[in-house]
Design a protein around this motif. Structure first.
Motif, PDB file in Angstrom:
ATOM      1  N   TRP A 102      -6.992   9.806  -0.201  1.00 57.01           N
ATOM      2  CA  TRP A 102      -5.875   9.889  -1.147  1.00 57.01           C
ATOM      3  C   TRP A 102      -4.884   8.747  -0.920  1.00 57.01           C
ATOM      4  CZ3 TRP A 102      -0.720  10.380   0.125  1.00 57.01           C
ATOM      5  CH2 TRP A 102       0.152  10.539  -0.968  1.00 57.01           C
ATOM      6  N   ARG A 103      -4.554   8.492   0.336  1.00 59.93           N
ATOM      7  CA  ARG A 103      -3.595   7.440   0.662  1.00 59.93           C
ATOM      8  C   ARG A 103      -4.098   6.079   0.207  1.00 59.93           C
ATOM      9  NH1 ARG A 103      -3.631   7.823   6.099  1.00 59.93           N
ATOM     10  NH2 ARG A 103      -2.069   9.471   6.147  1.00 59.93           N
ATOM     11  N   GLY A 104      -5.386   5.814   0.441  1.00 58.76           N
ATOM     12  CA  GLY A 104      -5.936   4.516   0.074  1.00 58.76           C
ATOM     13  C   GLY A 104      -5.905   4.249  -1.417  1.00 58.76           C
ATOM     14  N   LYS A 105      -6.001   5.294  -2.223  1.00 56.82           N
ATOM     15  CA  LYS A 105      -6.034   5.121  -3.674  1.00 56.82           C
ATOM     16  C   LYS A 105      -4.656   5.183  -4.322  1.00 56.82           C
ATOM     17  CE  LYS A 105     -10.718   6.923  -4.388  1.00 56.82           C
ATOM     18  NZ  LYS A 105     -11.544   7.950  -5.081  1.00 56.82           N
ATOM     19  N   ASN A 106      -3.702   5.831  -3.667  1.00 58.38           N
ATOM     20  CA  ASN A 106      -2.437   6.122  -4.329  1.00 58.38           C
ATOM     21  C   ASN A 106      -1.214   5.431  -3.747  1.00 58.38           C
ATOM     22  OD1 ASN A 106      -3.022   8.476  -6.406  1.00 58.38           O
ATOM     23  ND2 ASN A 106      -4.237   8.887  -4.568  1.00 58.38           N
ATOM     24  N   LEU A 107      -1.335   4.932  -2.518  1.00 54.52           N
ATOM     25  CA  LEU A 107      -0.196   4.292  -1.872  1.00 54.52           C
ATOM     26  C   LEU A 107      -0.578   2.904  -1.372  1.00 54.52           C
ATOM     27  CD1 LEU A 107       1.162   7.159   0.429  1.00 54.52           C
ATOM     28  CD2 LEU A 107       1.911   6.603  -1.895  1.00 54.52           C
ATOM     29  N   GLY A 108       0.381   1.990  -1.464  1.00 55.49           N
ATOM     30  CA  GLY A 108       0.289   0.715  -0.765  1.00 55.49           C
ATOM     31  C   GLY A 108       1.363   0.711   0.304  1.00 55.49           C
ATOM     32  N   ILE A 109       0.973   0.495   1.562  1.00 61.05           N
ATOM     33  CA  ILE A 109       1.920   0.590   2.669  1.00 61.05           C
ATOM     34  C   ILE A 109       2.113  -0.790   3.289  1.00 61.05           C
ATOM     35  CG2 ILE A 109       2.463   1.720   4.850  1.00 61.05           C
ATOM     36  CD1 ILE A 109       0.614   4.011   4.002  1.00 61.05           C
ATOM     37  N   ILE A 110       3.391  -1.172   3.433  1.00 55.31           N
ATOM     38  CA  ILE A 110       3.752  -2.475   3.983  1.00 55.31           C
ATOM     39  C   ILE A 110       4.568  -2.233   5.248  1.00 55.31           C
ATOM     40  CG2 ILE A 110       4.902  -4.670   3.532  1.00 55.31           C
ATOM     41  CD1 ILE A 110       4.607  -3.864   0.485  1.00 55.31           C
ATOM     42  N   PHE A 111       4.126  -2.794   6.364  1.00 57.20           N
ATOM     43  CA  PHE A 111       4.759  -2.556   7.655  1.00 57.20           C
ATOM     44  C   PHE A 111       5.622  -3.747   8.070  1.00 57.20           C
ATOM     45  CE2 PHE A 111       0.730  -0.247   7.563  1.00 57.20           C
ATOM     46  CZ  PHE A 111       1.132   1.035   7.903  1.00 57.20           C
ATOM     47  N   GLN A 112       6.533  -3.488   8.998  1.00 61.80           N
ATOM     48  CA  GLN A 112       7.408  -4.547   9.501  1.00 61.80           C
ATOM     49  C   GLN A 112       6.598  -5.634  10.207  1.00 61.80           C
ATOM     50  OE1 GLN A 112      10.518  -3.171  12.095  1.00 61.80           O
ATOM     51  NE2 GLN A 112      11.209  -5.212  12.646  1.00 61.80           N
ATOM     52  N   LEU A 179      -1.360  -4.003  -2.629  1.00 59.40           N
ATOM     53  CA  LEU A 179      -1.602  -3.913  -4.072  1.00 59.40           C
ATOM     54  C   LEU A 179      -3.087  -3.870  -4.424  1.00 59.40           C
ATOM     55  CD1 LEU A 179       1.028  -6.570  -5.210  1.00 59.40           C
ATOM     56  CD2 LEU A 179       1.177  -4.112  -5.568  1.00 59.40           C
ATOM     57  N   ALA A 180      -3.940  -3.957  -3.426  1.00 58.58           N
ATOM     58  CA  ALA A 180      -5.364  -4.149  -3.681  1.00 58.58           C
ATOM     59  C   ALA A 180      -5.955  -3.098  -4.604  1.00 58.58           C
ATOM     60  CB  ALA A 180      -6.133  -4.183  -2.356  1.00 58.58           C
ATOM     61  N   ASN A 181      -5.616  -1.828  -4.383  1.00 52.94           N
ATOM     62  CA  ASN A 181      -6.188  -0.738  -5.185  1.00 52.94           C
ATOM     63  C   ASN A 181      -5.285  -0.306  -6.324  1.00 52.94           C
ATOM     64  OD1 ASN A 181      -8.537  -0.664  -3.686  1.00 52.94           O
ATOM     65  ND2 ASN A 181      -7.743   0.850  -2.237  1.00 52.94           N
ATOM     66  N   ASP A 182      -4.318  -1.154  -6.656  1.00 48.84           N
ATOM     67  CA  ASP A 182      -3.400  -0.883  -7.762  1.00 48.84           C
ATOM     68  C   ASP A 182      -2.721   0.477  -7.626  1.00 48.84           C
ATOM     69  OD1 ASP A 182      -1.993  -1.104 -10.120  1.00 48.84           O
ATOM     70  OD2 ASP A 182      -3.698  -0.616 -11.404  1.00 48.84           O
ATOM     71  N   PRO A 183      -2.087   0.763  -6.476  1.00 50.46           N
ATOM     72  CA  PRO A 183      -1.427   2.060  -6.311  1.00 50.46           C
ATOM     73  C   PRO A 183      -0.144   2.122  -7.132  1.00 50.46           C
ATOM     74  CG  PRO A 183      -0.894   0.649  -4.471  1.00 50.46           C
ATOM     75  CD  PRO A 183      -1.896  -0.112  -5.308  1.00 50.46           C
ATOM     76  N   PRO A 184       0.235   3.301  -7.592  1.00 45.51           N
ATOM     77  CA  PRO A 184       1.490   3.407  -8.338  1.00 45.51           C
ATOM     78  C   PRO A 184       2.721   3.300  -7.457  1.00 45.51           C
ATOM     79  CG  PRO A 184       0.511   5.576  -8.050  1.00 45.51           C
ATOM     80  CD  PRO A 184      -0.483   4.582  -7.525  1.00 45.51           C
ATOM     81  N   ILE A 185       2.556   3.515  -6.137  1.00 46.05           N
ATOM     82  CA  ILE A 185       3.693   3.566  -5.219  1.00 46.05           C
ATOM     83  C   ILE A 185       3.467   2.592  -4.065  1.00 46.05           C
ATOM     84  CG2 ILE A 185       5.064   5.034  -3.679  1.00 46.05           C
ATOM     85  CD1 ILE A 185       3.936   7.446  -5.288  1.00 46.05           C
ATOM     86  N   LEU A 186       4.512   1.830  -3.738  1.00 50.16           N
ATOM     87  CA  LEU A 186       4.521   1.007  -2.538  1.00 50.16           C
ATOM     88  C   LEU A 186       5.544   1.586  -1.565  1.00 50.16           C
ATOM     89  CD1 LEU A 186       4.439  -2.658  -3.917  1.00 50.16           C
ATOM     90  CD2 LEU A 186       2.529  -1.256  -3.142  1.00 50.16           C
ATOM     91  N   ILE A 187       5.128   1.764  -0.322  1.00 51.38           N
ATOM     92  CA  ILE A 187       6.001   2.239   0.741  1.00 51.38           C
ATOM     93  C   ILE A 187       6.156   1.091   1.731  1.00 51.38           C
ATOM     94  CG2 ILE A 187       6.360   3.940   2.548  1.00 51.38           C
ATOM     95  CD1 ILE A 187       6.333   5.195  -0.200  1.00 51.38           C
ATOM     96  N   ALA A 188       7.390   0.664   1.968  1.00 56.09           N
ATOM     97  CA  ALA A 188       7.645  -0.481   2.838  1.00 56.09           C
ATOM     98  C   ALA A 188       8.596  -0.058   3.955  1.00 56.09           C
ATOM     99  CB  ALA A 188       8.240  -1.636   2.038  1.00 56.09           C
TER     100      ALA A 188
END
Length: 380
Positions: A102-112, A179-188
């Motif tokens: 689910w996370r891989g398809k719906n979220l893009g996560i950007i870390f420090q 952005l690879a999987n075109d998620p609707p949400i980015l978490i940074a």
């Protein structure tokens, strides 16, 4: 720059979906960590909603609970109690296996600290989420990765290892990967915390472009100047969310001042048409609207009344009576007849003046608004 690049392939998994008017909906989240030293409650009954297309900055001191808050959204941490819904999915009910997909398809996560795999090239790092989630046809993945790298101005470095590029360049690659999987949400999580100011500004502009392209971004940051450029800020202190509408109404208060004032607020609600303050009465409270609309009413000399102003959530009233020497209300304020129940937070006279004494810039702003309302005959 990013418009037209995010076309979904196939329908989302609707399993466990529930109706929701919000893209992100955290409900009464409590998170307690257990250790040899005892238990520690990082989140204390937190509720938060984020709608599609919002750019939300989460700010707070170190240890305030802000990273734990976004870890609820990503499923990295599980709530001790409460519910987490993202895009209608009850994230708190997913198994670890379900969560990773689910996370891989719906979220893009950007870390420090970027978290790029050091043994993979830049383009391979961007392709990795597509491979993991089996998104896009195999022959399309490299092409898509190059297109995303082009958007973050990193195509010339596509075949280099992460160690061969700068920190700012690695963060651009991390954004492309998110952005690879075109998620609707980015978490940074502190995405600019390890960058110099010039590079941080460039990364932030990328985020603004993504929001313009209809992405939703939730970003933890320690930089108050960057946070002010988001569509709204969520302030976390000691595991609780500081009232966002107070921060919107009085943006010059420091974080410490906002925390102090939030702890002094009384929360009140009023039915449609119900008076909140009365013209001619002593002024006792300063009010910030947190839900609904209020009407400022002026009594006419010949009888009848005039709706002088309509105020919305994030605006305040009641300051003029507290500032004037006679301390009397100049107008009646009531919950608007049309609409739902009105909610406000209120600060009493002594706490209001203590707040102004603590922040001269806020005093100047409030006195300016009061002066404008006084000259227009609209203030309460």
């Amino acid at each position: 720059m990013f418009k037209g690049w995010f076309t979904r392939r196939g329908a989302r998994d609707a399993k466990n979906a529930v109706p929701s008017s919000h893209l992100i909906d955290l409900r009464n989240i409590v998170k307690t960590f257990e250790s040899a030293a005892g238990s520690f409650t990082a989140l204390k009954g937190v509720s938060l909603t984020v709608d599609r297309g919002e750019f939300v900055a989460v700010i707070g001191k170190s240890g305030s609970g802000k990273s734990t808050l976004i870890n609820m959204v990503t499923g990295i941490d599980r709530p001790t109690s409460g519910e987490v819904f993202v895009g209608g999915t009850p994230v708190h009910t997913l198994s670890e296996g379900q969560m990773s997909v689910w996370r891989g398809k719906n979220l893009g996560i950007i870390f420090q600290f970027f978290q790029l795999l050091p043994s993979l090239s830049v383009i391979e790092n961007v392709m990795l989420p597509m491979d993991f989630c089996n998104m896009y046809r195999p022959r399309e993945r490299r092409e898509r990765a190059m297109m995303l790298l082009e958007q973050v101005e990193m195509t010339e470095n596509a075949h280099k290892l992460p160690s061969a590029i700068s920190g700012g360049q690695q963060q651009r690659v991390a954004i492309a990967r998110a952005l690879a999987n075109d998620p609707p949400i980015l978490i940074a999580d502190e995405p600019t915390g390890n960058l110099d100011s010039k590079t941080a500004e460039a990364v932030f502009r990328l985020f603004e472009e993504l929001v313009a392209a209809e992405k939703t971004i939730v970003m933890v940051t320690h930089d108050n100047d960057l946070a002010r450029r988001a569509s709204r800020s969520v302030i976390v202190a000691d595991g609780e969310i500081v009232n966002q509408y107070l921060a919107q109404a009085l943006p010059r208060l420091s974080l410490d001042q906002l925390i102090t004032v939030t702890r002094q607020l009384d929360r009140l609600s009023f039915a449609p048409g119900q008076p909140i303050v009365h013209q001619g009465n002593p002024a006792d409270y300063f009010y910030v609207i947190t839900r609904g609309q209020v009407e400022v009413i002026i009594d006419q000399p010949g009888g009848g009344e005039l709706v002088a102003e309509v105020l919305n959530q994030g605006q305040y009233f009641g300051e003029l009576g507290l500032l004037d020497a006679d301390g009397m209300r100049r107008a009646t304020v009531r919950a608007a007849h049309a609409g739902d129940e009105v909610e406000v937070v209120a600060l009493d006279r002594a706490e209001f003046h203590a707040m102004l004494d603590a922040c001269e810039r806020t005093r100047a702003d409030v006195e300016q608004v009061a002066g404008q309302r006084r000259s227009n005959g609209m203030a309460a």
